[in-house]
Write an enzyme that holds these catalytic residues in place. Structure first.
Site, PDB file in Angstrom:
ATOM      1  CE  LYS A  95      -4.605   0.624   0.622  1.00 27.87           C
ATOM      2  NZ  LYS A  95      -5.864  -0.278   0.197  1.00 27.87           N
ATOM      3  N   GLY A 100     -19.907   7.420   4.281  1.00 26.20           N
ATOM      4  CA  GLY A 100     -19.175   7.123   3.411  1.00 26.20           C
ATOM      5  C   GLY A 100     -19.713   7.412   1.685  1.00 26.20           C
ATOM      6  CG  ASN A 106     -15.176   4.054  -6.382  1.00 28.42           C
ATOM      7  OD1 ASN A 106     -15.381   2.780  -6.484  1.00 28.42           O
ATOM      8  ND2 ASN A 106     -15.110   4.050  -7.575  1.00 28.42           N
ATOM      9  N   GLY A 113     -19.341   3.728  -1.122  1.00 30.25           N
ATOM     10  CA  GLY A 113     -20.066   3.312  -0.351  1.00 30.25           C
ATOM     11  C   GLY A 113     -20.977   3.858  -1.768  1.00 30.25           C
ATOM     12  CE1 TYR A 114     -24.637   6.299  -7.161  1.00 33.55           C
ATOM     13  CE2 TYR A 114     -22.140   5.114  -8.424  1.00 33.55           C
ATOM     14  CZ  TYR A 114     -24.345   5.746  -8.302  1.00 33.55           C
ATOM     15  OH  TYR A 114     -24.536   5.646  -9.554  1.00 33.55           O
TER      16      TYR A 114
HETATM   17  N1  GLU Z   1      -7.352  -0.148  -3.179  1.00 35.74           N
HETATM   18  C1  GLU Z   1      -7.540  -0.959  -2.901  1.00 35.74           C
HETATM   19  C2  GLU Z   1      -8.166  -1.325  -1.670  1.00 35.74           C
HETATM   20  O1  GLU Z   1      -8.426  -1.174  -0.534  1.00 35.74           O
HETATM   21  C3  GLU Z   1      -7.742  -1.402  -4.347  1.00 35.74           C
HETATM   22  C4  GLU Z   1      -6.587  -2.301  -4.211  1.00 35.74           C
HETATM   23  C5  GLU Z   1      -5.534  -2.634  -5.722  1.00 35.74           C
HETATM   24  O2  GLU Z   1      -7.110  -2.880  -7.158  1.00 35.74           O
HETATM   25  O3  GLU Z   1      -4.943  -3.266  -5.746  1.00 35.74           O
HETATM   26  O4  GLU Z   1      -8.736  -2.894  -1.425  1.00 35.74           O
END
Ligand code: GLU
Length: 419
Positions: free
Chosen positions: A106, A218, A221, A223-224
């Site tokens: 991340k 929230g 993306n 939540g909606y």
């Molecule tokens: N940010 C998203 C998550 O927390 C997607 C991560 C991704 O597609 O690599 O799962």
């Protein structure tokens, strides 16, 4: 509020509980409680007015036993190294649980993206990707969108990478725009997946979603789209919120009409003829399903006792602290955990990544069917483990999801000879 609970401490507690549940050794905890690599960079960026601002950013590469690191990058004024590490650890479990050939990673940049122009955001995004370019790659680490990043951000990353590496490596990021190898379905994927998880739960508990009352905290993306599909499948969305506050309409809301108001006025709170409520009040509404879809640590030991929802389906990452979960479990509230309920995004990312490597072969319809099937299988896998292997009055669904996820990572580490 965000700093009262350190998400990294919460993530380590969840890992500790799983190590104990599975009877694994302390060495395994020592490996998994820390990222394999934590990158921190400082990025000087020229602002439109000619001044220079310096931003701090991270990429945490938590574990690669199952494959290349995979996970999004968030742009947020409160993000820090601990948050990014926690999120990367959760990605390891999420990817493992979904059976994907990925480890967990991340990234985060400490910035309020709403205060930057598009060209400032472009320079910041390209500077970030350039700074980490030797440590990411199609088979190394594959970023994607997260909070306040989107397909445009991925297009900038992809372009920065292509220039540095002198090649068109479409698979280096996922969640790209259609024109650059993305899939339309990636946009809806997280929220759609969460709605599928909620639907599967509703089938188990009540025979279906029809008429079930839902609140969503929230309205980004995740939540909606969760609200949109739940509404489409017969649930009644009575409350939604964003960072400015929430709205309540007992007779039910149309998620698309709410989105229109949010687009026009920048917040759901301007929706006409609705009762204004706070985010805290939304969480405590008497609903069948509560969907936290914003940020971590919103359900804590301070409000867990006041939660009246029958079930919580986590679209956000880490919205429930371990202390809160203990209280919820005692109250018989089922929690469909983030690593299961919001895996739709990364599952679709995997389809996009495979599609890029194949030179484009999948149709949008096929992609969506695969995503739905995978979410349903994952839900069934966790539910069955929970029902058959655990004492459900003592453990929530998260314990089952973690047991399956951690076990797969540990088996991969053993096979590789790491332990
Ligand atoms: N940010 C998203 C998550 O927390 C997607 C991560 C991704 O597609 O690599 O799962």
């Amino acid at each position: 509020m965000a700093h009262v609970h350190d998400p990294y401490e919460e993530a380590k507690k969840q890992l500790r509980q799983t190590i104990e549940l599975l009877g694994l050794s302390e060495e395994i905890y020592e490996i998994l409680a820390y990222p394999e690599r934590l990158i921190q960079v400082r990025l000087p960026v020229k602002m439109d007015d000619g001044t220079v601002k310096v931003f701090i950013a991270w990429r945490s590469q938590h574990n690669s036993a199952l494959g290349p690191y995979k996970g999004g990058v968030r742009y947020h004024p409160n993000t820090d190294a601990h948050e990014v590490i926690a999120l990367s650890m959760w990605m390891t479990w999420k990817n493992s649980l979904a059976g994907l050939p990925y480890g967990g990673g991340k990234g985060g940049i400490r910035v309020d993206p709403h205060k930057l122009s598009q060209s400032e955001l472009m320079r910041l995004s390209k500077a970030y990707f350039e700074a980490i370019s030797d440590l990411v790659g199609v088979d190394q680490d594959i970023p994607a969108p997260d909070v306040y990043t989107n397909p445009q951000t991925m297009a900038w990353y992809f372009d920065a990478y292509s220039r540095i590496k002198r090649g068109q490596y479409f698979g280096v990021v996922t969640g790209k725009p259609l024109e650059l190898g993305g899939l339309q379905t990636r946009i809806i994927a997280t929220g759609f997946g969460t709605a599928v998880a909620a639907r599967e739960l509703a089938k188990k508990l009540w025979g279906g979603l029809e008429g079930k009352v839902v609140a969503v905290q929230g309205y980004g993306n995740a939540g909606y789209y969760a609200a949109k599909f739940l509404h489409e499948w017969g649930a009644k969305i009575i409350a939604v919120s964003d960072s400015k506050g929430g709205i309540l309409v007992e007779s039910g809301l149309d998620p698309d009409e709410v989105l229109k108001v949010k687009r026009e006025t920048r917040s759901v709170i301007n929706f006409p003829n609705a009762k204004r409520i706070t985010n805290e009040e939304l969480l405590e509404l008497d609903v069948d399903i509560l969907v936290p879809a914003a940020i971590e640590n919103v359900i804590t030991e301070a409000n867990a006792d006041k939660i009246k929802a029958k079930a919580i389906v986590e679209a956000a990452n880490g919205p429930t602290t371990p202390e809160a979960e203990e209280i919820l479990t005692k109250k018989g509230i089922i929690v469909v955990p983030d690593i299961l309920a919001n895996a739709g995004g990364v599952i679709m990312s995997h389809i996009e990544w495979v599609n890029n490597r194949m030179g484009g072969w999948i149709t949008e319809e096929e992609a969506r069917n695969r995503l739905e099937q995978k979410m349903m299988n994952n839900f069934a896998k966790v539910w069955d483990y929970w029902q058959t292997k655990l004492d459900t009055s003592k453990y929530n669904m998260r314990a089952a999801a973690y047991a399956i996820a951690v076990d797969r990572v540990v088996r991969a580490m053993k096979l590789r000879g790491w332990i």
